[in-house]
Design an enzyme around this catalytic site. Structure first.
Site, short mmCIF file in Angstrom:
data_model
loop_
_atom_site.label_atom_id
_atom_site.label_comp_id
_atom_site.label_asym_id
_atom_site.label_seq_id
_atom_site.Cartn_x
_atom_site.Cartn_y
_atom_site.Cartn_z
N ASP A 45 -5.86 0.35 8.15
CA ASP A 45 -5.56 0.23 6.72
C ASP A 45 -6.07 -1.09 6.14
OD1 ASP A 45 -4.30 2.65 6.82
OD2 ASP A 45 -2.26 1.85 6.58
N VAL B 1 8.85 -4.36 6.98
CA VAL B 1 7.95 -4.24 8.13
C VAL B 1 8.06 -2.83 8.73
CG1 VAL B 1 7.52 -5.17 10.45
CG2 VAL B 1 8.19 -6.69 8.60
N ALA B 2 6.93 -2.30 9.24
CA ALA B 2 6.89 -0.97 9.86
C ALA B 2 7.54 0.07 8.96
CB ALA B 2 7.56 -0.99 11.25
N ALA B 3 7.08 0.08 7.69
CA ALA B 3 7.74 0.91 6.67
C ALA B 3 6.79 1.89 6.00
CB ALA B 3 8.36 0.00 5.61
N GLY C 91 2.13 -0.67 4.52
CA GLY C 91 0.95 -1.48 4.86
C GLY C 91 1.18 -2.98 4.87
N GLY C 92 2.41 -3.41 5.11
CA GLY C 92 2.74 -4.84 5.01
C GLY C 92 1.82 -5.73 5.84
N GLY C 93 1.75 -5.50 7.15
CA GLY C 93 0.92 -6.33 8.02
C GLY C 93 -0.54 -6.25 7.64
N SER C 94 -1.00 -5.05 7.28
CA SER C 94 -2.41 -4.87 6.88
C SER C 94 -2.70 -5.63 5.60
CB SER C 94 -2.71 -3.38 6.67
OG SER C 94 -2.38 -2.64 7.81
N ALA C 95 -1.77 -5.57 4.64
CA ALA C 95 -1.96 -6.29 3.37
C ALA C 95 -2.03 -7.79 3.62
CB ALA C 95 -0.81 -5.96 2.41
N LYS D 267 0.85 -1.20 0.00
CA LYS D 267 0.00 0.00 0.00
C LYS D 267 0.88 1.24 0.00
CE LYS D 267 -0.13 2.21 3.39
NZ LYS D 267 -0.05 2.92 4.68
O1 C5P Z 1 -5.22 0.90 13.22
P1 C5P Z 1 -3.82 0.49 13.43
O2 C5P Z 1 -3.66 -0.61 14.44
O3 C5P Z 1 -3.09 0.18 12.15
O4 C5P Z 1 -3.09 1.76 14.01
C1 C5P Z 1 -1.83 1.71 14.63
C2 C5P Z 1 -1.65 2.97 15.44
O5 C5P Z 1 -1.59 4.11 14.57
C3 C5P Z 1 -2.80 3.27 16.38
O6 C5P Z 1 -2.61 2.64 17.62
C4 C5P Z 1 -2.78 4.76 16.49
O7 C5P Z 1 -1.80 5.15 17.43
C5 C5P Z 1 -2.27 5.21 15.13
N1 C5P Z 1 -3.34 5.64 14.21
C6 C5P Z 1 -3.97 6.84 14.45
N2 C5P Z 1 -4.94 7.28 13.58
C7 C5P Z 1 -5.28 6.55 12.50
C8 C5P Z 1 -4.63 5.31 12.25
C9 C5P Z 1 -3.68 4.89 13.13
O8 C5P Z 1 -3.66 7.54 15.42
N3 C5P Z 1 -6.21 7.01 11.65
#
Ligand code: C5P
Length: 269
Positions: free
Chosen positions: A141, A100-102, A105-109, A14
């Site tokens: 995501d 990862v953590a880049a 969207g790796g984990g989300s994908a 992503k």
């Molecule tokens: O939803 P996800 O687990 O991917 O989000 C990871 C972290 O990113 C959340 O814990 C939050 O701190 C932050 N986040 C946010 N606002 C968003 C998406 C993510 O603050 N719209």
């Protein structure tokens, strides 16, 4: 034999072509407006029926911190099994290409690919609206990754509508080889709303760039390096970083990125 392997699902990377943060919410999340697009590059997920849930990870980015049971693929599988009541377990093999953590969207994908794959392998018990709800419970995501096409995302990123037609656009993705967790970057946002997405994402911004650069100054070096490449139309960070992208015009030969950096030329799907 057709070329489609029913046990296989592609999990495209992503990219956020623009990411406007509008406000910090009471639940700690942020309301945003973003353009999600997907690359012809990503992870690959296989699943075969098994007596219990299993996950094996291989590939250049297989070194994922945290326990396997916390991996989003298995979290997606548990959510799917709980909602559908289907007893059949599967053994997953994830070939990991997305760093990862880049900000890609790796984990989300991977979670989204797991939902698509499980739904298909079990006879499509869940309609898309239920899969989208399940995806949203796994991460902001994940709904966009479930659809894996150009989308405008609002809310926390889970309120989706069609995005611009950018298929075939050529991007160079680069990151400085450092993982940057999402939460701290959002937390470091300065809280200033600079306005919503206009009609043209090219005129947009990534409002997390400054916060991410404060946490990882090498991102500024990556952005400067990309700006100096031949045929570059636009340079921006993706998601919460540290990956950045250049939109490329024409077929200019590209130099290798500095040692230790990760980079990949992709086309949008
Ligand atoms: O939803 P996800 O687990 O991917 O989000 C990871 C972290 O990113 C959340 O814990 C939050 O701190 C932050 N986040 C946010 N606002 C968003 C998406 C993510 O603050 N719209």
């Amino acid at each position: 034999m057709s070329g489609i392997d029913p046990d296989f699902e592609f999990a495209p990377a992503k990219i956020n072509l623009a990411l406007h943060i509008r406000r910090r919410r009471e639940d700690g999340y942020h309301d945003l407006e973003t353009v999600f697009v997907f690359a012809d590059f990503g992870d690959r997920l296989h699943a075969v029926p098994a007596p219990d849930w299993q996950l094996q990870i291989s590939g250049p980015e297989a070194d994922i911190p945290g326990s396997l049971t916390d991996n989003l693929v298995l979290r997606a599988a548990r959510a799917f099994a709980t909602t559908t009541g289907i007893q059949q377990c599967f053994a997953f093999h994830l070939h990991k290409e997305i760093p990862v953590a880049a900000g890609l969207g790796g984990g989300s994908a991977d979670a989204a690919a797991a939902l698509r794959l499980l739904n298909r392998l079990t006879g499509d018990p869940l309609p898309m609206d239920e899969l989208l709800q399940m995806a949203a419970s796994l991460g902001s995501d994940v709904p966009a990754c479930l659809l894996s096409r150009s989308l405008i995302g609002e809310g926390v990123g889970d309120f989706l509508r069609d995005g611009p037609d950018v298929a075939g656009l050529s991007l160079l993705l680069v990151n400085p080889g450092v993982a940057l967790p999402v939460g701290p970057v959002f937390a470091a946002w300065d809280g200033v709303d600079l306005g919503g997405l206009g009609a043209d994402w090219r005129q947009g911004r990534n409002d997390l760039e400054a916060a991410a650069i404060r946490l990882q100054p090498k991102i500024a070096t990556v952005l400067d390096w990309l700006r100096d490449l031949p045929g570059v139309e636009l340079v921006r960070m993706s998601g919460s970083g540290a990956s950045c992208f250049a939109v490329l015009n024409g077929d200019h030969p590209l130099p290798d990125a500095p040692s230790g950096w990760w980079w990949r030329a992709v086309r949008l799907i």
